[in-house]
Design a protein around this motif. Structure first.
Motif, PDB file in Angstrom:
ATOM      1  N   ARG A   1     -22.236 132.844  18.956  1.00  0.00           N
ATOM      2  CA  ARG A   1     -20.839 133.095  19.335  1.00  0.00           C
ATOM      3  C   ARG A   1     -20.576 132.712  20.790  1.00  0.00           C
ATOM      4  NH1 ARG A   1     -20.660 137.654  22.347  1.00  0.00           N
ATOM      5  NH2 ARG A   1     -22.380 139.103  22.125  1.00  0.00           N
ATOM      6  N   LEU A   2     -21.628 132.712  21.619  1.00  0.00           N
ATOM      7  CA  LEU A   2     -21.455 132.310  23.017  1.00  0.00           C
ATOM      8  C   LEU A   2     -21.336 130.798  23.182  1.00  0.00           C
ATOM      9  CD1 LEU A   2     -23.965 134.683  24.823  1.00  0.00           C
ATOM     10  CD2 LEU A   2     -21.488 134.907  24.679  1.00  0.00           C
ATOM     11  N   LEU A   3     -21.815 130.055  22.193  1.00  0.00           N
ATOM     12  CA  LEU A   3     -21.826 128.601  22.294  1.00  0.00           C
ATOM     13  C   LEU A   3     -20.704 127.934  21.521  1.00  0.00           C
ATOM     14  CD1 LEU A   3     -25.650 128.028  21.853  1.00  0.00           C
ATOM     15  CD2 LEU A   3     -24.368 128.166  23.978  1.00  0.00           C
ATOM     16  N   LEU A   4     -19.950 128.703  20.739  1.00  0.00           N
ATOM     17  CA  LEU A   4     -18.955 128.112  19.855  1.00  0.00           C
ATOM     18  C   LEU A   4     -17.545 128.095  20.426  1.00  0.00           C
ATOM     19  CD1 LEU A   4     -20.187 129.507  16.429  1.00  0.00           C
ATOM     20  CD2 LEU A   4     -20.585 127.272  17.425  1.00  0.00           C
ATOM     21  N   GLY A   5     -17.308 128.711  21.556  1.00  0.00           N
ATOM     22  CA  GLY A   5     -15.975 128.719  22.153  1.00  0.00           C
ATOM     23  C   GLY A   5     -15.591 127.344  22.669  1.00  0.00           C
ATOM     24  N   PRO A   6     -14.296 127.078  22.821  1.00  0.00           N
ATOM     25  CA  PRO A   6     -13.867 125.745  23.283  1.00  0.00           C
ATOM     26  C   PRO A   6     -14.313 125.440  24.716  1.00  0.00           C
ATOM     27  CG  PRO A   6     -11.997 127.230  23.109  1.00  0.00           C
ATOM     28  CD  PRO A   6     -13.172 127.952  22.526  1.00  0.00           C
TER      29      PRO A   6
END
Length: 108
Positions: free
Chosen positions: A30-35
Motif C-alpha cells: 500500500r505504500l508503493l501503490l500511491g500515485p
C-alpha cells in the motif's frame, strides 16, 4: 589497504546489499501503490543515472570542475538523443567525439 580490510569491506557491502533487497520485500504494497510514490519510484533511477553521468563528466580528481573531451562526448550524445538515434548509435557518437578530441590533444 590490506587484503583483510578489503575482504571485510566487500562482505559488509554484500550484507548491506542483501538487507536493502530484503527491506524492499518487507515494505507493505500500500505504500508503493500511491500515485506520488509510484511517480517518484519511476523517476528515481533516471535521477541517479543523471547524477552519476554529471559527476563522471564534469569532476576532476581534486574536486574541480573540468570541461574536456568527456563533456564534448556527452554533448554529442545529447544531440544524438534529440535526433532520436538508437541507443547504440548514441554511445558510438559520444565515444567517437571524445576519442577524436583526445587524439587532437584535448586532456582527460
Amino acid at each position: 589497504m590490506t587484503d583483510s580490510v578489503l575482504l571485510v569491506a566487500v562482505l559488509l557491502a554484500c550484507l548491506l546489499s542483501f538487507l536493502t533487497k530484503l527491506a524492499g520485500h518487507l515494505v507493505p504494497p500500500r505504500l508503493l501503490l500511491g500515485p506520488l510514490s509510484s511517480r517518484a519510484l519511476t523517476l528515481l533511477p533516471v535521477c541517479l543515472l543523471a547524477g552519476l553521468v554529471a559527476v563522471q563528466a564534469f569532476a576532476a580528481p581534486g574536486g574541480h570542475l573540468v570541461l574536456d573531451a568527456r563533456v564534448a562526448g556527452l554533448a554529442a550524445a545529447v544531440v544524438a538523443l534529440l535526433l532520436r538515434a538508437p541507443f547504440l548509435v548514441v554511445i558510438l557518437v559520444a565515444a567517437a567525439v571524445a576519442a577524436g578530441l583526445r587524439a587532437l590533444g584535448w586532456a582527460a
